[in-house]
Write a protein that holds these residues in place. Structure first.
Motif, short mmCIF file in Angstrom:
data_model
loop_
_atom_site.label_atom_id
_atom_site.label_comp_id
_atom_site.label_asym_id
_atom_site.label_seq_id
_atom_site.Cartn_x
_atom_site.Cartn_y
_atom_site.Cartn_z
N THR A 262 6.44 4.97 -1.53
CA THR A 262 6.41 5.34 -2.95
C THR A 262 5.04 5.14 -3.58
OG1 THR A 262 6.98 3.12 -3.61
CG2 THR A 262 8.80 4.59 -3.18
N ARG A 263 4.10 4.65 -2.83
CA ARG A 263 2.79 4.28 -3.31
C ARG A 263 2.83 3.11 -4.31
NH1 ARG A 263 -2.00 8.58 -3.31
NH2 ARG A 263 -1.75 8.87 -5.51
N GLY A 264 4.01 2.53 -4.48
CA GLY A 264 4.17 1.31 -5.26
C GLY A 264 3.52 1.36 -6.62
N THR A 265 2.78 0.29 -6.94
CA THR A 265 2.18 0.22 -8.26
C THR A 265 0.95 1.10 -8.40
OG1 THR A 265 1.19 -1.78 -7.43
CG2 THR A 265 3.02 -2.05 -8.93
N LEU A 266 0.54 1.75 -7.32
CA LEU A 266 -0.61 2.67 -7.43
C LEU A 266 -0.22 3.93 -8.19
CD1 LEU A 266 -2.03 2.31 -3.83
CD2 LEU A 266 -2.97 1.37 -5.92
N THR A 267 1.07 4.18 -8.30
CA THR A 267 1.66 5.33 -9.03
C THR A 267 1.31 6.68 -8.41
OG1 THR A 267 -0.07 5.78 -10.65
CG2 THR A 267 1.56 4.10 -11.21
N VAL A 268 2.23 7.62 -8.58
CA VAL A 268 2.05 8.97 -8.08
C VAL A 268 1.98 9.92 -9.27
CG1 VAL A 268 3.02 10.77 -6.63
CG2 VAL A 268 3.48 8.38 -6.11
N SER A 269 0.97 10.78 -9.29
CA SER A 269 0.90 11.82 -10.31
C SER A 269 -0.13 12.85 -9.86
CB SER A 269 0.53 11.25 -11.68
OG SER A 269 -0.83 10.90 -11.71
N GLN B 229 5.56 13.37 -15.45
CA GLN B 229 4.64 13.72 -14.37
C GLN B 229 4.07 12.52 -13.62
OE1 GLN B 229 1.81 16.72 -16.11
NE2 GLN B 229 2.77 17.81 -14.43
N ILE B 230 4.55 11.32 -13.93
CA ILE B 230 4.02 10.15 -13.23
C ILE B 230 5.19 9.26 -12.79
CG2 ILE B 230 3.60 8.97 -15.45
CD1 ILE B 230 1.24 7.61 -14.01
N TYR B 231 5.13 8.76 -11.56
CA TYR B 231 6.14 7.84 -11.08
C TYR B 231 5.50 6.48 -10.88
CZ TYR B 231 9.88 5.76 -8.39
OH TYR B 231 10.88 4.93 -7.96
N ASP B 232 5.91 5.54 -11.73
CA ASP B 232 5.34 4.20 -11.67
C ASP B 232 6.47 3.19 -11.54
OD1 ASP B 232 4.06 1.82 -11.92
OD2 ASP B 232 3.47 2.09 -14.01
N THR C 247 9.91 12.62 -6.86
CA THR C 247 8.55 12.46 -6.36
C THR C 247 8.47 12.91 -4.90
OG1 THR C 247 8.51 10.48 -7.68
CG2 THR C 247 6.64 10.82 -6.26
N PHE C 248 9.43 12.43 -4.12
CA PHE C 248 9.42 12.71 -2.69
C PHE C 248 9.60 14.19 -2.42
CE2 PHE C 248 11.73 12.95 1.40
CZ PHE C 248 10.73 12.44 2.21
N VAL C 249 10.48 14.84 -3.13
CA VAL C 249 10.78 16.23 -2.83
C VAL C 249 9.70 17.17 -3.36
CG1 VAL C 249 12.39 18.11 -3.35
CG2 VAL C 249 13.26 15.91 -2.62
N SER C 250 9.23 16.93 -4.59
CA SER C 250 8.40 17.96 -5.19
C SER C 250 6.90 17.69 -5.12
CB SER C 250 8.83 18.19 -6.65
OG SER C 250 8.57 17.05 -7.42
N TYR C 251 6.48 16.50 -4.74
CA TYR C 251 5.04 16.26 -4.65
C TYR C 251 4.47 17.03 -3.46
CZ TYR C 251 0.74 13.70 -5.45
OH TYR C 251 -0.55 13.38 -5.76
#
Lengths: 427, 334
Positions: free
Chosen positions: A213-220, A321-324, A71-75
């Motif tokens: 990490t945006r925590g429980t808000l999830t990244v996508s 595609q989602i980090y939760d 997530t950190f590298v490619s977002y």
């Protein structure tokens, strides 16, 4: 033994083919990508447990670390964060962390200036407390500032996903080194509990560090290393086709990585290094008396296995595609992998891969199968006038846990060495 | 003074309650480890199972039209403990005894106990679904407020009826266990076996009987602890699975195999968790008038944020493993 493995693999192909005909090519290609990633993770555990005899119950932590890394590298880069005061404040927090680390390390070397025994212990405790206060005094305002401003969180670096997988491996290596230095002196049960505790700490951190990490808000959406279905559709491919081809593309990347690692690991085991590792696992006292550095070798193998786990975890995240961080559970991400290894055969890489593929398929299809069974039963009971089974949906989706429990129990009872057991060569 | 009452409500009362649950669960884990020499991971789910047994019995009693001044759960508790002990014996017979008979390593038994964890959770979810249940659907929890009429305090010390019952029952259970371990022949045999299994066996102790008694005690205490926890919060399928690591922390901190150690460890971890998330700045508030102008009191002085409450147990666990791996009371090391 080779014949047995070949037959089992052939059956596995038939099984995947059968499930594929029922579920359709789009679904089975999705299952295949994920099961190959899980096979890589099972291979990592096989290195640690099957060859090193190390009882790692913190797999979930390494999967989370891998997921965070990709997530950190490619977002894509978060411009608002870099334009704000955030980086400056985080820099100060990093400096505070380094100062704290220096204090703790300094306390370790206090005996050089004559502070010994009890006084050194007191000094160590004081150093830890001081380091904690210094770090918290900087990180808390930085985190609050980043979360309150427009930026929201740190964002990514916008690099290629494969670099993210590599970074995941690197990060896991660092963490595994620290955990290994702390815990590898412990005997099996204690090591299991210590690693599971550490993986829970990792989960708590990644889940609650919203600024990072945006925590429980999830990244996508996290980008793919190969063209996405949408890209293929833009080139004029039919929608149903595009999903299959893009997933097959992703699978090709995963399989190449898996095959490469598998080849290297097999080579290593066939050689003197593998013999030494097995010797340490089977009798570390004898191996130690032959001049092998048991602790250092175990640390090496612990790091190596953890790297593979993190790479697998990173692949899974970039595929979905989602980090939760809230979705990680010990049952789904630690015990499942142990079942894969136990069923497949600890100590045999072919067995580990086989177990990974088979158990992941079982785990995934036990949900729809249970749905089907339950709704049939429900129809019967309705016809008989007893009424339908209440909340079928949620009940049957929990059945995979029961299936997993039954599989592990039966495997321990009837095939304790796994379906493709370790081959022990003598003479 | 109000601040101190706030401290008592948030740390002392909650810590006692949490510590009781950890102590009762920790005793089960430590006894199983002492006698059978493996980390019984399914203990948390045995607690959940016990709580559900109590829940079903209580619901049956209520359905029969029986009413009582105290929660029905407390009345049916002895029966539920017997049933859970029976279930624990059954689990041992089906899952662990065959592995022991084969001479499996403790590690295999640990993995087997994870299988048991998953089976129990799966069955509970199959039968009861994934929702939450409450023992207090019909009548609300009784809340006690104790006024402290000194130092012009206006707040009251609050606790609920289940919390009082929980602490009383814990004390009774620990006393009963103490008497059993020190006075009865079987209890002494258990302690001997926990100290040195081989020596106990050659001195003619019936090890099979001791194993059975261990499961009976572990099962009934698990039912007690699970019911207590469910009375204090709500009943759900992963009720005690979430606290199985603090339970292990309690058992290890006290020294695996040491029943008294688990009690001490349980309360230590319970209080440590509560102290770590408590906002100590509140206790500094009364000092405000006497402080010089330029000193600004911080608003939040919690040692860790509330989200990290469970992490405290793991940190204590890891530190214990590093500094004194056999625990405070010198537990088993082999």
């Amino acid at each position: 033994m080779i014949r047995r493995a070949l037959i089992l693999y052939a059956l596995l192909v038939v099984l995947f083919f059968g499930v594929g005909t029922v579920l359709g090519p789009a679904n089975i290609s999705l299952l295949l990508v994920q099961s190959f990633a899980y096979a890589l993770i099972a291979l990592g555990l096989n290195i640690q447990w099957g060859y090193g005899g190390l009882f790692n119950f913190g797999i979930m932590g390494f999967l989370m670390v891998g997921g965070f890394a990709v997530t950190f590298v490619s977002y894509p880069v978060n411009g608002e964060f870099w334009a704000s005061d955030g980086p400056m404040m985080l820099g100060k927090a990093l400096l505070a962390f380094l100062i704290g680390a220096a204090l703790v390390v300094g306390a370790r070397f206090a005996h050089r200036i004559g502070i010994k025994g009890r006084w050194q212990a007191v000094l160590t405790v004081i150093a830890w407390i001081a380091a904690y206060i210094i770090y918290r005094s900087q990180i808390d305002p930085a985190a609050a500032y980043i979360e309150e401003t427009e930026a929201g969180w740190v964002g990514g670096l916008g690099l290629h996903p494969v670099l993210g997988w590599a970074f995941g491996g690197l990060l896991a290596a660092g963490i595994a080194y620290i955990i290994g230095r702390i815990c590898l002196g412990l005997r099996t049960d204690y090591l299991a509990i210590a690693t599971i505790g550490i993986s829970e700490i990792v989960r708590a951190l990644l889940k609650n560090m919203d600024w990072l990490t945006r925590g429980t808000l999830t990244v996508s959406p996290i980008p793919w290393p190969v063209p996405l279905p949408q890209d293929l559709q833009a080139d004029g491919m039919a929608i149903s086709q595009s999903f299959i081809y893009s997933r097959l593309g992703f699978m090709a990347v995963v399989v190449v990585v898996l095959a490469l690692i598998f080849f290297l690991v097999q080579r290593a085991y066939a050689g003197p290094w593998g013999r030494m590792m097995r010797a340490i696992r089977d009798n570390y006292i004898a191996a130690g008396s032959m001049g092998k550095n048991v602790t250092a070798r175990q640390l090496e193998i612990f790091i190596f296995g953890s790297v593979l786990m993190a790479i697998g975890g990173a692949m899974l995240v970039s595929f979905s595609q989602i980090y939760d961080p809230g979705s990680y559970q010990p049952i789904n991400h630690t015990f499942l992998i142990w079942v894969m290894l136990i069923v497949g055969g600890a100590g045999n890489n072919w067995g580990a891969i086989f177990g990974g593929l088979l158990i992941y398929l079982t785990w995934m299809i036990s949900d729809p199968v249970a749905q089907a069974v339950f709704s049939t039963l429900s129809n019967w009971s309705t016809d008989l006038g007893w009424g339908a089974i209440p909340d079928i949906q949620s009940r049957s989706s929990q059945m995979r846990v029961l299936v997993l429990g039954l599989v592990i129990t039966l495997a321990l009872r009837y095939a304790p060495k796994g379906l493709i057991p370790e081959v022990i060569k003598r003479g | 003074m109000n601040e101190i009452i706030f401290f008592i409500n948030n740390v002392v009362v909650s810590g006692l309650v949490l510590g009781s649950v950890y102590a009762l669960g920790g005793i089960g884990i430590t006894l199983v480890f002492g006698i059978l020499r493996f980390a019984h991971f399914a203990h948390g789910d045995m607690m959940t199972m016990g709580a559900f047994v109590t829940f079903v019995l209580a619901a049956l009693m209520t359905a029969l039209g029986i009413v009582a001044p105290i929660p029905m759960a407390i009345i049916v508790l002895p029966a539920a403990m017997v049933i859970t002990a029976g279930l624990a014996l059954g689990i041992d017979k089906i899952f662990y005894a065959p592995l022991r008979a084969r001479g499996a390593k403790p590690v295999t038994l640990l993995i087997g106990s994870i299988g048991v964890t998953l089976i129990i959770q799966g069955l509970i979810r199959l039968i009861f679904g994934t929702g939450t249940y409450s023992f207090y659907d019909l009548q609300p929890k009784v809340l006690y407020r104790v006024a402290v009429p000194i130092f012009d305090a206006t707040r009251t010390i609050n606790f609920t009826q289940p919390q009082v019952l929980m602490i009383v029952v814990t004390v009774l259970a620990v006393l009963a266990l103490h008497l059993f371990l020190t006075r009865s022949r079987l209890g002494k045999a258990m302690r001997a076996m926990a100290d040195n299994a081989d020596l106990a066996q050659v001195s003619g102790i019936n090890t099979k009987l001791v194993v059975r008694v261990t499961w009976v005690i572990a099962g009934s205490l698990a039912c007690l602890a699970g019911t207590m926890l469910a009375l204090d919060v709500t009943l759900k399928p992963d009720l005690a699975f979430n606290i199985v690591l603090p339970l292990f922390a309690a058992a290890i901190v006290g020294g695996l195999g040491q029943a008294y150690g688990a009690i001490a460890g349980g309360f230590l971890i319970g209080f440590a968790e509560m102290c770590a998330v408590f906002n100590w700045a509140i206790l500094l508030r009364p000092l405000k008038p006497i402080m010089p102008e330029w000193v600004e009191l911080p608003t939040n002085l919690a040692i860790v944020p509330t989200e990290y409450k469970l992490t405290v147990a793991f940190v204590i666990l890891v530190i214990t493993l590093l500094v004194r791996p056999t625990g405070i009371f010198k537990g088993a090391s082999s």
